[in-house]
Design an enzyme around this catalytic site. Structure first.
Site, PDB file in Angstrom:
ATOM      1  CD  GLU A  94      -1.703  -2.523   2.163  1.00  0.00           C
ATOM      2  OE1 GLU A  94      -2.639  -3.010   3.135  1.00  0.00           O
ATOM      3  OE2 GLU A  94      -0.440  -2.683   1.772  1.00  0.00           O
ATOM      4  CB  CYS A 137      -0.737  -0.115   5.791  1.00  0.00           C
ATOM      5  SG  CYS A 137       0.663  -0.914   5.208  1.00  0.00           S
ATOM      6  N   GLY A 196      14.315 -36.331   1.422  1.00  0.00           N
ATOM      7  CA  GLY A 196      13.759 -37.504   0.715  1.00  0.00           C
ATOM      8  C   GLY A 196      13.023 -38.757   1.214  1.00  0.00           C
ATOM      9  CD1 TRP A 220      20.726 -34.339 -15.135  1.00  0.00           C
ATOM     10  CD2 TRP A 220      19.876 -34.228 -13.637  1.00  0.00           C
ATOM     11  NE1 TRP A 220      21.769 -33.096 -14.878  1.00  0.00           N
ATOM     12  CE2 TRP A 220      20.702 -32.934 -13.741  1.00  0.00           C
ATOM     13  CE3 TRP A 220      18.999 -33.917 -12.743  1.00  0.00           C
ATOM     14  CZ2 TRP A 220      21.212 -32.366 -11.864  1.00  0.00           C
ATOM     15  CZ3 TRP A 220      19.293 -33.216 -11.547  1.00  0.00           C
ATOM     16  CH2 TRP A 220      19.946 -32.449 -10.964  1.00  0.00           C
ATOM     17  CB  ALA A 259      18.467 -50.695  -7.892  1.00  0.00           C
ATOM     18  CB  ALA A 291      17.208 -43.063  -7.709  1.00  0.00           C
ATOM     19  CB  CYS A 312      -0.301  -3.531   8.858  1.00  0.00           C
ATOM     20  SG  CYS A 312       0.192  -1.838   8.464  1.00  0.00           S
TER      21      CYS A 312
END
Length: 367
Positions: free
Chosen positions: A55, A87, A301, A173, A167, A165, A78
């Site tokens: 603002e 504000c 993971g 990638w 084994a 992934a 606020c």
């Protein structure tokens, strides 16, 4: 202004606010536009570090023309004094005659007080325009206020059969360059990137935003109860350059190990372990919320992803699926959930689906 005009300008305010995602925590990333006689005369969004608010940026751009104008804000202005005046006071002083806000700010320091200040000053107020979209835009901030933890986005980049992934652990990638670039954009839109200790030990990832030409980096967070992380790896070497927070159990990690990481520049966040030795995801996220984080991007993971899902702490899933299959001997994206039945499976609603390069991007929100 018509309802269609209000929706159009509020949509612009929300889009502007998104420019601050990842840079304003613990404050929300709020966008704002000021319109007079149907013409846009000011716009802004919360600046890095949370100040100035959107603002104020928009008011400065509008200048004296703000008198008699309508202001659109993605969140209630606020009402509390912090590092700068409220504000709401600034809007009153500028002579704005109408304010359109999307949703009320649940922060106890505001919680309707900003709207009340505007009404008391004779400013016309409309609240609830695009409220649903605003709640999604501010989900991280709202989650921290309501639950004491940041919003969590869990990212999974997998083969068609859900493997991350082979084994023997080869994963670079599975998805293509377009998907990987999008992951960096997702990192930039979050306050922090989060991984478990197993991922940090196996991959020694940098967890930084690269290739986008931006000047800021999210906080890197690693959860490792014993701090048994490589002290000669990339995370350790860059701890003094890019923020690195380590969530650990002091009773398991030991003072000497913690001191070595602190000397490298890492910030240590102590969280007591559960009786079985691990750190509960809710305790981890509560510690991150206490530090001001509102949006966290988790990249694994598998066991850590399962723990977050089991604890009901995942708010969004972002999947990148490649057109390859790695088979049952490949490593699964998510560890065991130990479900007693299908009814216990975490459920998410599809909110986005599109091709990205040679892969598929799918985004889901917790049901």
């Amino acid at each position: 202004m018509t309802a269609e005009d209000d929706a159009r300008f509020m949509r612009l305010a929300l889009a502007l606010g998104a420019r601050g995602l990842g840079r304003t925590w613990p404050n929300p990333a709020v966008g704002c536009v000021i319109v007079r006689a149907g013409r846009l005369i000011g716009r802004g969004w919360t600046q890095p570090g949370g100040r100035p608010h959107g603002e104020i940026v928009a008011l400065r751009q509008a200048g004296a023309a703000a008198q008699g104008a309508t202001l659109y804000a993605g969140l209630e202005p606020c009402a509390h004094h912090g590092r700068s005046p409220p504000c709401a006071e600034a809007l009153i002083a500028a002579g704005v005659t109408r304010v359109v806000s999307a949703i009320e700010d649940p922060d106890p320091r505001v919680a309707g007080r900003g709207h009340a200040m505007l009404r008391s000053a004779g400013i016309a107020l409309s609240c609830g325009v695009l409220a649903r979209e605003a709640a999604q835009a501010h989900r991280g901030f709202l989650t921290r206020i309501a639950q004491g933890r940041p919003m969590v986005t869990l990212k999974l980049a997998t083969s068609f059969d859900g493997r991350i992934a082979t084994a023997d652990g080869e994963s670079q990638w599975i998805t293509g360059p377009a998907a990987r670039r999008h992951v960096h954009a997702e990192r930039a839109r979050h306050d922090a990137v989060l991984v478990g200790g197993g991922t940090a030990r196996q991959d020694d990832p940098m967890l930084t935003v690269r290739g986008l030409g931006i000047g800021h980096q999210p906080v890197r967070v690693v959860v490792s109860a014993g701090l048994d992380l490589p002290e000669d790896g990339r995370l350790a070497a860059s701890a003094g350059d890019v923020p690195l927070w380590l969530v650990h159990d002091p009773n398991r990690s030991g003072a000497a190990r913690g001191a070595r990481w602190a000397d490298r520049g890492a910030r240590l966040l102590p969280v007591p372990a559960e009786p079985e030795g691990g750190l509960h995801p809710r305790d981890v996220l509560a510690a991150l919320g206490d530090c001001g984080l509102t949006r966290v991007f988790c990249e694994g993971g598998g066991r850590f992803a399962a723990a977050l899902l089991s604890a009901g702490c995942v708010d969004e899933l972002v999947g990148f699926t490649a057109g390859c299959a790695l088979g049952a001997d490949g490593r699964p994206a998510i560890g065991p959930l130990r479900l007693a039945g299908l009814a216990q499976a975490p459920r998410f609603d599809l909110i986005e689906l599109r091709p990205i390069g040679g892969d598929v991007l799918h985004r889901w929100s917790r049901a």
